[in-house]
Design an enzyme around this catalytic site. Structure first.
Site, PDB file in Angstrom:
ATOM      1  N   ARG A   1       0.857  -1.197   0.000  1.00 56.75           N
ATOM      2  CA  ARG A   1       0.000   0.000   0.000  1.00 56.75           C
ATOM      3  C   ARG A   1       0.886   1.237   0.000  1.00 56.75           C
ATOM      4  NH1 ARG A   1      -4.124   2.133   4.750  1.00 56.75           N
ATOM      5  NH2 ARG A   1      -2.266   3.286   5.357  1.00 56.75           N
TER       6      ARG A   1
ATOM      7  N   TYR B   1      -3.457  11.218   6.796  1.00 56.49           N
ATOM      8  CA  TYR B   1      -3.686   9.826   7.181  1.00 56.49           C
ATOM      9  C   TYR B   1      -2.696   8.914   6.451  1.00 56.49           C
ATOM     10  CZ  TYR B   1      -5.100   5.098   6.978  1.00 56.49           C
ATOM     11  OH  TYR B   1      -5.037   3.736   7.032  1.00 56.49           O
TER      12      TYR B   1
ATOM     13  N   HIS C   1      -9.488   6.530   2.302  1.00 55.94           N
ATOM     14  CA  HIS C   1      -9.949   6.791   3.668  1.00 55.94           C
ATOM     15  C   HIS C   1     -11.192   7.692   3.723  1.00 55.94           C
ATOM     16  CE1 HIS C   1      -8.957   6.681   8.088  1.00 55.94           C
ATOM     17  NE2 HIS C   1      -8.514   5.509   7.696  1.00 55.94           N
TER      18      HIS C   1
ATOM     19  N   GLU D   1      -9.112   2.073  -1.964  1.00 51.75           N
ATOM     20  CA  GLU D   1      -9.891   1.661  -0.793  1.00 51.75           C
ATOM     21  C   GLU D   1     -10.713   2.823  -0.258  1.00 51.75           C
ATOM     22  OE1 GLU D   1      -7.275   0.055   2.168  1.00 51.75           O
ATOM     23  OE2 GLU D   1      -8.543   0.752   3.807  1.00 51.75           O
TER      24      GLU D   1
ATOM     25  N   GLU E   1      -4.764  -7.302   4.835  1.00 47.94           N
ATOM     26  CA  GLU E   1      -3.906  -6.192   5.286  1.00 47.94           C
ATOM     27  C   GLU E   1      -3.077  -6.666   6.483  1.00 47.94           C
ATOM     28  OE1 GLU E   1      -6.085  -2.789   6.734  1.00 47.94           O
ATOM     29  OE2 GLU E   1      -4.389  -1.440   6.430  1.00 47.94           O
TER      30      GLU E   1
ATOM     31  N   TRP F   1     -12.033  11.962   8.176  1.00 44.39           N
ATOM     32  CA  TRP F   1     -10.578  11.822   8.401  1.00 44.39           C
ATOM     33  C   TRP F   1      -9.993  10.725   7.538  1.00 44.39           C
ATOM     34  CZ3 TRP F   1      -8.195   7.576  11.141  1.00 44.39           C
ATOM     35  CH2 TRP F   1      -6.774   7.713  11.232  1.00 44.39           C
TER      36      TRP F   1
END
Ligand code: EZ4
Ligand code: CO
Length: 405
Positions: A150, A162, A215, A239, A342, A405
């Site tokens: 990632r 983030y 996110h 994602e 993950e 966030w």
């Protein structure tokens, strides 16, 4: 009384580097199972739900009756779903599967149908303030054998983003005893991702899978733009491109891009994913054992997804304890439609509190062959790490509006 009767239930809250809530269910004959109940930033709500509302109902029941206990806690609560309830049910479910497999003398994946593959491909988190730093981190992951990586880089003009950590291997977003505040600007972020992927393809080639976590910070049309921008670099997925409360938003993204979409780390039941799966609006479902009702419920979600060739890509950040990681690996090894898992490393302090049998080799993880989940909790050591309040950060736009966030 039968040996498998539930005799004792303990809720253990500890903070070996970060907070974890762990459930321990002990049978009449001393056999026990563990379950993860950690809900990042809202830990004590689940601990209370378990200790005050669930434990009294389970004492004296047969630990072997996993499905019945699941239905009893889900339907029996009257109040359905929600992250607190479903994390609590998940912890019970994991602990009961652990007990059943230990009593059978088998690693859990054997009870779930046996290994459907040699191991579970995992992805690691490469990140850095700049594209160069991120590529250097990604090279490091590739050198360690990771087949999927990632990529998250800092955004020029934004102080803190983030996914970007100060430590190369450990990232802990729940970093303050009150939520820290960060600034967000979509117009700064959006153009920064394609150059990162371009640089990564140059540096790492095309054999490695590259992923990115948006996110929940875009609108559907912005996410469609990002998907198109990244198409030339063939990402494995983007994602959480948008918050999933509005499931129709994904249709809009789909109409514009062939970049695969992953979603679901905040989902807590099959109902959160039903439309997305049935209308084939996503490619990977990220719901987890801990936040989506345990192994029993996650198998149901995976089975629905499999009808549409949608694969799993379960959440596996540090707030998912080693108990969840073990459960995820038994699950992932045994289902037909596993995609990727993950994997964010836990700190040594966390690993010491949760001794485990799972292992990493060649970019894959295996749950190991210890009976049950193959993970334990050292309660005496856990006690030396008391709970510390910790929150995830919040984001505000440059004018002060609250954002995701
Ligand atoms: O922000 O687990 O893909 N991983 C993630 C995580 C989440 C945290 C929230 O508790 O999005 O880093
Ligand atoms: Co995520």
């Amino acid at each position: 009384m039968p040996a498998s009767t539930i005799a004792d239930i303990r809720t253990i809250t500890c903070s070996p580097g970060r907070n974890f809530v762990t459930l321990k269910i002990v049978c009449e004959d001393g056999t026990y199972g563990v379950g993860d109940a950690t809900l990042n930033g809202r830990e004590l709500a689940v601990a209370s739900y378990l200790a005050d509302h669930v434990a009294p109902c389970l004492i004296g029941r047969d630990a072997h009756r996993i499905e019945d206990i699941w239905q009893y806690l889900y339907r029996g609560a009257y109040w359905r779903r929600g992250p607190v309830t479903m994390s609590a049910i998940a912890a019970v479910d994991m602990a009961l599967w652990d007990i059943k497999a230990k009593r059978a003398g088998m690693p859990l994946y054997q009870l779930l149908g046996g290994a459907a593959r040699e191991g579970c491909m995992v992805y690691g988190h490469a990140n850095g303030e700049t594209i160069d730093d991120t590529i250097e981190a990604a090279r490091d992951y590739a050198a360690q054998g990771y087949r999927a990586i990632r990529l998250q880089a800092g955004v020029p003009g934004l102080a803190k983003t983030y996914g970007v950590s100060s430590d190369r291997y450990f990232y802990e977003p729940a970093d303050a005893d009150l939520p820290s505040e960060a600034a967000w600007a979509t117009h700064k972020y959006l153009p920064s991702v394609a150059p990162l992927f371009a640089a990564a393809r140059d540096a790492l080639g095309w054999d490695v899978h590259l992923l990115h976590d948006v996110h929940h910070r875009l609108t559907p049309i912005e996410a469609a733009r990002l998907g198109k921008d990244l198409e030339p670099f063939r990402p494995f997925w983007i994602e959480d491109p948008v918050p999933a409360e509005n499931q129709q938003g994904f249709r809009l993204i789909r109409q514009h891009t062939t970049t695969p979409i992953a979603v679901g780390e905040v989902f807590n039941s099959i109902w959160d994913a039903k439309q997305l799966i049935e209308e084939q609006l996503i490619d990977y479902i990220r719901a987890t054992v801990v936040h989506a009702g345990g192994i029993t419920h996650l198998r149901r979600i995976a089975a629905l997804a499999d009808l549409y060739r949608i694969r799993t890509g379960c959440h596996g950040a540090t707030d998912l304890s080693p108990v969840s990681m073990a459960a995820a690996l038994h699950f992932g090894l045994s289902i037909p439609n596993f995609g990727v898992q993950e994997y964010m490393r836990h700190t040594e302090a966390t690993d010491a509190v949760f001794p485990h049998a799972y292992r990493f080799a060649d970019g894959m993880m295996h749950p190991g062959d210890a009976p049950g989940l193959g993970v334990d909790i050292d309660e005496a050591l856990a006690e030396t790490h008391p709970y510390r309040r910790a929150y995830l950060p919040v984001n505000r736009l440059e004018d002060g509006s609250m954002h995701d966030w």
